[in-house]
Scaffold this active site. Structure first.
Site, PDB file in Angstrom:
ATOM      1  N   THR A  56      -6.540  18.452  -3.450  1.00 44.71           N
ATOM      2  CA  THR A  56      -5.962  17.274  -4.271  1.00 44.71           C
ATOM      3  C   THR A  56      -6.893  17.317  -5.635  1.00 44.71           C
ATOM      4  OG1 THR A  56      -4.764  16.095  -2.563  1.00 44.71           O
ATOM      5  CG2 THR A  56      -5.365  15.177  -4.812  1.00 44.71           C
ATOM      6  N   TYR A  89      -9.741  16.278   0.170  1.00 42.01           N
ATOM      7  CA  TYR A  89     -10.552  15.703  -0.998  1.00 42.01           C
ATOM      8  C   TYR A  89     -11.953  16.125  -1.106  1.00 42.01           C
ATOM      9  CZ  TYR A  89      -6.889  12.231  -1.830  1.00 42.01           C
ATOM     10  OH  TYR A  89      -5.808  11.706  -2.040  1.00 42.01           O
ATOM     11  N   SER A 106      -3.482  14.579   5.886  1.00 40.99           N
ATOM     12  CA  SER A 106      -4.327  13.984   4.746  1.00 40.99           C
ATOM     13  C   SER A 106      -5.739  14.137   5.240  1.00 40.99           C
ATOM     14  CB  SER A 106      -4.066  12.582   4.621  1.00 40.99           C
ATOM     15  OG  SER A 106      -5.024  11.928   3.903  1.00 40.99           O
ATOM     16  N   ARG A 109      -3.971   0.065  -9.049  1.00 40.15           N
ATOM     17  CA  ARG A 109      -3.005  -0.248  -7.828  1.00 40.15           C
ATOM     18  C   ARG A 109      -2.774  -1.575  -7.917  1.00 40.15           C
ATOM     19  NH1 ARG A 109      -4.296   4.748  -4.940  1.00 40.15           N
ATOM     20  NH2 ARG A 109      -3.997   3.683  -2.988  1.00 40.15           N
ATOM     21  N   LYS A 131      -3.256  20.731  -5.540  1.00 40.38           N
ATOM     22  CA  LYS A 131      -1.969  19.752  -5.536  1.00 40.38           C
ATOM     23  C   LYS A 131      -2.438  18.561  -6.871  1.00 40.38           C
ATOM     24  CE  LYS A 131       0.174  16.148  -2.914  1.00 40.38           C
ATOM     25  NZ  LYS A 131      -0.089  15.004  -3.445  1.00 40.38           N
ATOM     26  N   GLN A 190      -5.030  18.993   3.801  1.00 35.88           N
ATOM     27  CA  GLN A 190      -5.195  18.503   2.598  1.00 35.88           C
ATOM     28  C   GLN A 190      -6.716  17.981   2.394  1.00 35.88           C
ATOM     29  OE1 GLN A 190      -5.720  14.611   1.880  1.00 35.88           O
ATOM     30  NE2 GLN A 190      -5.789  15.089  -0.269  1.00 35.88           N
ATOM     31  N   HIS A 209       0.976  12.639  -7.780  1.00 37.44           N
ATOM     32  CA  HIS A 209       0.512  11.691  -6.734  1.00 37.44           C
ATOM     33  C   HIS A 209       1.484  10.430  -6.509  1.00 37.44           C
ATOM     34  CE1 HIS A 209      -3.901  11.519  -4.682  1.00 37.44           C
ATOM     35  NE2 HIS A 209      -3.057  10.476  -4.126  1.00 37.44           N
ATOM     36  N   TYR A 252       0.830  -1.177  -0.212  1.00 42.49           N
ATOM     37  CA  TYR A 252      -0.076  -0.363  -0.066  1.00 42.49           C
ATOM     38  C   TYR A 252       0.712   1.224  -0.102  1.00 42.49           C
ATOM     39  CZ  TYR A 252      -2.964   3.748   1.493  1.00 42.49           C
ATOM     40  OH  TYR A 252      -3.751   4.880   1.737  1.00 42.49           O
ATOM     41  N   ARG A 264      14.612  12.024  -2.323  1.00 38.84           N
ATOM     42  CA  ARG A 264      15.267  11.216  -1.465  1.00 38.84           C
ATOM     43  C   ARG A 264      16.792  11.666  -0.721  1.00 38.84           C
ATOM     44  NH1 ARG A 264      10.806   9.940  -2.129  1.00 38.84           N
ATOM     45  NH2 ARG A 264       9.948   7.539  -2.726  1.00 38.84           N
TER      46      ARG A 264
END
Length: 382
Positions: free
Chosen positions: A171, A145, A117, A180, A252, A143, A276, A35, A311
């Site tokens: 978003t 939705y 989120s 996925r 976003k 954030q 995303h 996930y 990273r």
């Protein structure tokens, strides 16, 4: 549930974010790892996000004055200690019992901005309380939705305002879940006790795109276009949201220069260049490759942030050089959280900031304002 984060002793072999990833992989079970780490379809965009930063090369300058240098930057009227923020990541209690509370404590301690989120597994008020008491904290954003019911969206916005959140991050690149497949093959499901606690139970998502493509739609119809996408947000919804809140609204998930220009015309506060994390539409371009085009299209009139595959501190510096004001980091935060809670998240942030300072010094940049495209060898500086 306690609001005091668990104490952990950090492993002694954490020198890079890849070390954090290795420890998280050993800690998380297979479906949860799928996930958090998986992308959409063949995961081409997921890999491209990382390789694009690697492909950019730095053009160091020497013998420049560096005394008094710093990583401070300006964003939405605030001075940030550094340009590293925490991206919105759902269901963080999958990684650690403290979940988003641990992340908030770490962000506050390291002066990093946090974007919580909509699908957080801790109450938005508790997360705000964990972060807002620290004088050295970065910005705290929520954030969003958009919910099919505007009343539910308005309630979320009002809760965020009352709790002390300072901006809304809408978003816009996920009107539906991506394909996925790694999650499907791993059989990922939210375990009992973990859900999107800030949403009504009936509105809370399952966290996964499902078990595979749906074959249940009636002949001649589309379960997607005739169902979920009837409520897909549009620019009209952006305007409605702006009129419904006193908070600045960021978008976003912008990858196209024309969408960035439209966002500027609509008066949004900032845009986050994002695909995303490669989790929605596969084969979209990497964020590093589109960031300079969006910066050119908006001409500095619209603050830009970027996420996807960051990273290293050198990646942060490259993002600034390409036109971003700040960067957001997602999966590495989960890695640190998974093995060491708040201490692990704090260590991830410390590594990135330390590496950023080294990269600035070795390219001759005492401040981020000096990190323009001329520090990138790839844009014709040699």
């Amino acid at each position: 549930m306690s609001t005091t984060p668990q104490r952990h002793t950090l492993p002694t072999d954490l020198f890079t974010l890849a070390d954090h990833e290795r420890h998280a992989l050993a800690r998380l079970d297979g479906p949860v790892w799928a996930y958090f780490s998986g992308g959409a379809a063949d995961e081409i965009t997921l890999r491209a996000n990382r390789s694009a930063w690697d492909a950019l090369t730095l053009a160091p300058r020497v013998l420049r004055p560096l005394a008094g240098g710093h990583t401070r930057c300006e964003l939405l009227g605030r001075t940030l200690a550094h340009p590293i923020m925490l991206a919105p990541v759902a269901f963080q209690r999958l990684a650690h019992p403290d979940g988003e509370l641990a992340t908030a404590y770490a962000a506050a301690a390291l002066g990093a901005g946090l974007v919580l989120s909509t699908q957080a597994s801790q109450p938005l008020e508790a997360v705000a309380q964990a972060m807002l008491g620290d004088a050295g904290r970065g910005p705290l954003w929520f954030q969003l939705y958009l919910q099919p019911d505007r009343g539910q969206t308005r309630e979320l916005v009002q809760r965020a305002e009352a709790a002390g959140y300072e901006a809304l991050v809408l978003t816009v690149d996920a009107p539906c879940s991506g394909v996925r497949e790694r999650e499907w093959r791993a059989g990922f499901r939210l375990p009992p006790g973990i859900r999107a606690v800030n949403l009504p139970a009936a509105a809370a998502p399952s966290a996964s795109g499902g078990t595979g493509p749906s074959n249940g739609a009636p002949a001649g119809s589309s379960a997607l276009f005739d169902g979920l996408l009837r409520h897909a947000p549009t620019w009209d919804d952006v305007q409605w949201l702006q009129s419904s809140t006193r908070l600045p609204v960021l978008l976003k998930g912008v990858l196209h220069p024309e969408d960035a220009r439209t966002a500027l015309a609509h008066g949004v506060a900032a845009v986050i260049v994002s695909n995303h994390g490669g989790r929605t539409l596969d084969t979209t371009p990497s964020t590093a490759s589109v960031l300079p085009r969006i910066a050119d299209a908006t001409g500095g009139a619209l603050p830009l942030l970027v996420d996807g595959g960051i990273r290293r501190g050198t990646d942060v510096l490259k993002a600034i050089a390409l036109g971003a004001r700040a960067v957001l980091v997602g999966r590495p935060i989960v890695w640190g959280l998974a093995h060491s809670g708040a201490a692990g998240v704090a260590h991830v942030l410390r590594l990135l900031r330390d590496e950023l300072e080294v990269a600035m010094a070795l390219t001759g940049c005492a401040t981020l304002a000096q990190a323009g495209r001329e520090i990138l060898a790839d844009v014709g500086n040699f």
